[in-house]
Design a protein around this motif. Structure first.
Motif, PDB file in Angstrom:
ATOM      1  N   ALA A 129       0.829  -1.211   0.000  1.00  0.00           N
ATOM      2  CA  ALA A 129       0.000   0.000   0.000  1.00  0.00           C
ATOM      3  C   ALA A 129       0.859   1.255   0.000  1.00  0.00           C
ATOM      4  O   ALA A 129       0.550   2.236  -0.690  1.00  0.00           O
ATOM      5  N   THR A 130       1.948   1.237   0.739  1.00  0.00           N
ATOM      6  CA  THR A 130       2.818   2.405   0.799  1.00  0.00           C
ATOM      7  C   THR A 130       3.556   2.614  -0.514  1.00  0.00           C
ATOM      8  O   THR A 130       3.660   3.742  -1.008  1.00  0.00           O
ATOM      9  N   ILE A 131       4.065   1.546  -1.100  1.00  0.00           N
ATOM     10  CA  ILE A 131       4.812   1.673  -2.350  1.00  0.00           C
ATOM     11  C   ILE A 131       3.899   2.078  -3.503  1.00  0.00           C
ATOM     12  O   ILE A 131       4.247   2.927  -4.314  1.00  0.00           O
ATOM     13  N   ARG A 132       2.713   1.512  -3.553  1.00  0.00           N
ATOM     14  CA  ARG A 132       1.802   1.826  -4.661  1.00  0.00           C
ATOM     15  C   ARG A 132       1.127   3.177  -4.493  1.00  0.00           C
ATOM     16  O   ARG A 132       0.894   3.881  -5.471  1.00  0.00           O
ATOM     17  N   GLY A 133       0.790   3.527  -3.267  1.00  0.00           N
ATOM     18  CA  GLY A 133       0.026   4.760  -3.050  1.00  0.00           C
ATOM     19  C   GLY A 133       0.847   5.941  -2.601  1.00  0.00           C
ATOM     20  O   GLY A 133       0.331   7.041  -2.489  1.00  0.00           O
ATOM     21  N   GLY A 134       2.130   5.727  -2.367  1.00  0.00           N
ATOM     22  CA  GLY A 134       2.956   6.791  -1.815  1.00  0.00           C
ATOM     23  C   GLY A 134       3.624   7.662  -2.853  1.00  0.00           C
ATOM     24  O   GLY A 134       3.655   7.356  -4.040  1.00  0.00           O
ATOM     25  N   VAL A 135       4.171   8.743  -2.355  1.00  0.00           N
ATOM     26  CA  VAL A 135       4.942   9.671  -3.175  1.00  0.00           C
ATOM     27  C   VAL A 135       6.395   9.234  -3.098  1.00  0.00           C
ATOM     28  O   VAL A 135       6.905   8.922  -2.028  1.00  0.00           O
ATOM     29  N   ARG A 136       7.073   9.218  -4.253  1.00  0.00           N
ATOM     30  CA  ARG A 136       8.459   8.743  -4.288  1.00  0.00           C
ATOM     31  C   ARG A 136       9.443   9.897  -4.278  1.00  0.00           C
ATOM     32  O   ARG A 136       9.177  10.956  -4.837  1.00  0.00           O
ATOM     33  N   GLY A 137      10.575   9.606  -3.666  1.00  0.00           N
ATOM     34  CA  GLY A 137      11.704  10.517  -3.721  1.00  0.00           C
ATOM     35  C   GLY A 137      12.960   9.680  -3.857  1.00  0.00           C
ATOM     36  O   GLY A 137      13.129   8.686  -3.152  1.00  0.00           O
ATOM     37  N   ARG A 138      13.842  10.073  -4.771  1.00  0.00           N
ATOM     38  CA  ARG A 138      15.004   9.247  -5.047  1.00  0.00           C
ATOM     39  C   ARG A 138      16.288  10.007  -4.783  1.00  0.00           C
ATOM     40  O   ARG A 138      16.367  11.207  -5.014  1.00  0.00           O
ATOM     41  N   ALA A 139      17.273   9.278  -4.316  1.00  0.00           N
ATOM     42  CA  ALA A 139      18.638   9.772  -4.197  1.00  0.00           C
ATOM     43  C   ALA A 139      19.535   8.720  -4.842  1.00  0.00           C
ATOM     44  O   ALA A 139      19.054   7.726  -5.386  1.00  0.00           O
ATOM     45  N   HIS A 140      20.828   8.912  -4.743  1.00  0.00           N
ATOM     46  CA  HIS A 140      21.780   8.028  -5.413  1.00  0.00           C
ATOM     47  C   HIS A 140      21.656   6.570  -4.947  1.00  0.00           C
ATOM     48  O   HIS A 140      21.638   5.654  -5.762  1.00  0.00           O
ATOM     49  N   SER A 141      21.559   6.342  -3.651  1.00  0.00           N
ATOM     50  CA  SER A 141      21.629   4.980  -3.119  1.00  0.00           C
ATOM     51  C   SER A 141      20.309   4.431  -2.603  1.00  0.00           C
ATOM     52  O   SER A 141      20.253   3.274  -2.185  1.00  0.00           O
ATOM     53  N   LEU A 142      19.245   5.223  -2.607  1.00  0.00           N
ATOM     54  CA  LEU A 142      17.975   4.728  -2.072  1.00  0.00           C
ATOM     55  C   LEU A 142      16.806   5.526  -2.606  1.00  0.00           C
ATOM     56  O   LEU A 142      16.971   6.582  -3.196  1.00  0.00           O
TER      57      LEU A 142
END
Length: 112
Positions: A9-22
């Motif tokens: 639910a968190t991965i599908r419904g959440g907002v993403r933010g990316r950095a180099h390693s995560l």
């Protein structure tokens, strides 16, 4: 966070933010279905591509320690999943902290 449903639910419904390693997935209480929770949920996804069990557990422990200082940023009922990329295995704790903060600010739309 313990069940696969919470992670999903968190991965599908959440907002993403990316950095180099995560990458972080941040989900509000109404979208995660956790509005009745008194506390925030945090989960970690550290795949085998990061390294052997010793390396994966080391990265997970470092992230858990870093999140202790950042839990006050989460509101009750929010959920956060931190997804680790293979590059994280060779990083120092300070570099991992910078990537975590960068990914989090990208997810929330805040610029540093």
């Amino acid at each position: 966070m313990r069940t696969s449903g919470d992670f999903r639910a968190t991965i599908r419904g959440g907002v993403r933010g990316r950095a180099h390693s995560l990458m972080v997935h941040l989900c509000s209480p109404d979208r995660a279905g956790t509005a009745d929770q008194d506390s925030a949920l945090v989960g970690f996804v550290v795949p085998k591509t990061v390294g052997n069990a010793i390396k994966r557990n080391r990265v997970r422990r470092q992230l858990r320690h870093l999140m202790r200082d950042r839990l006050d940023r989460l509101h009750p009922g929010e959920s956060l999943v931190i997804r680790v990329f293979p590059d994280a295995a060779g990083l120092t704790a300070d570099a991992l902290a910078r990537d975590l903060d960068r990914a989090w600010s990208n997810a929330t739309g805040l610029s540093r």
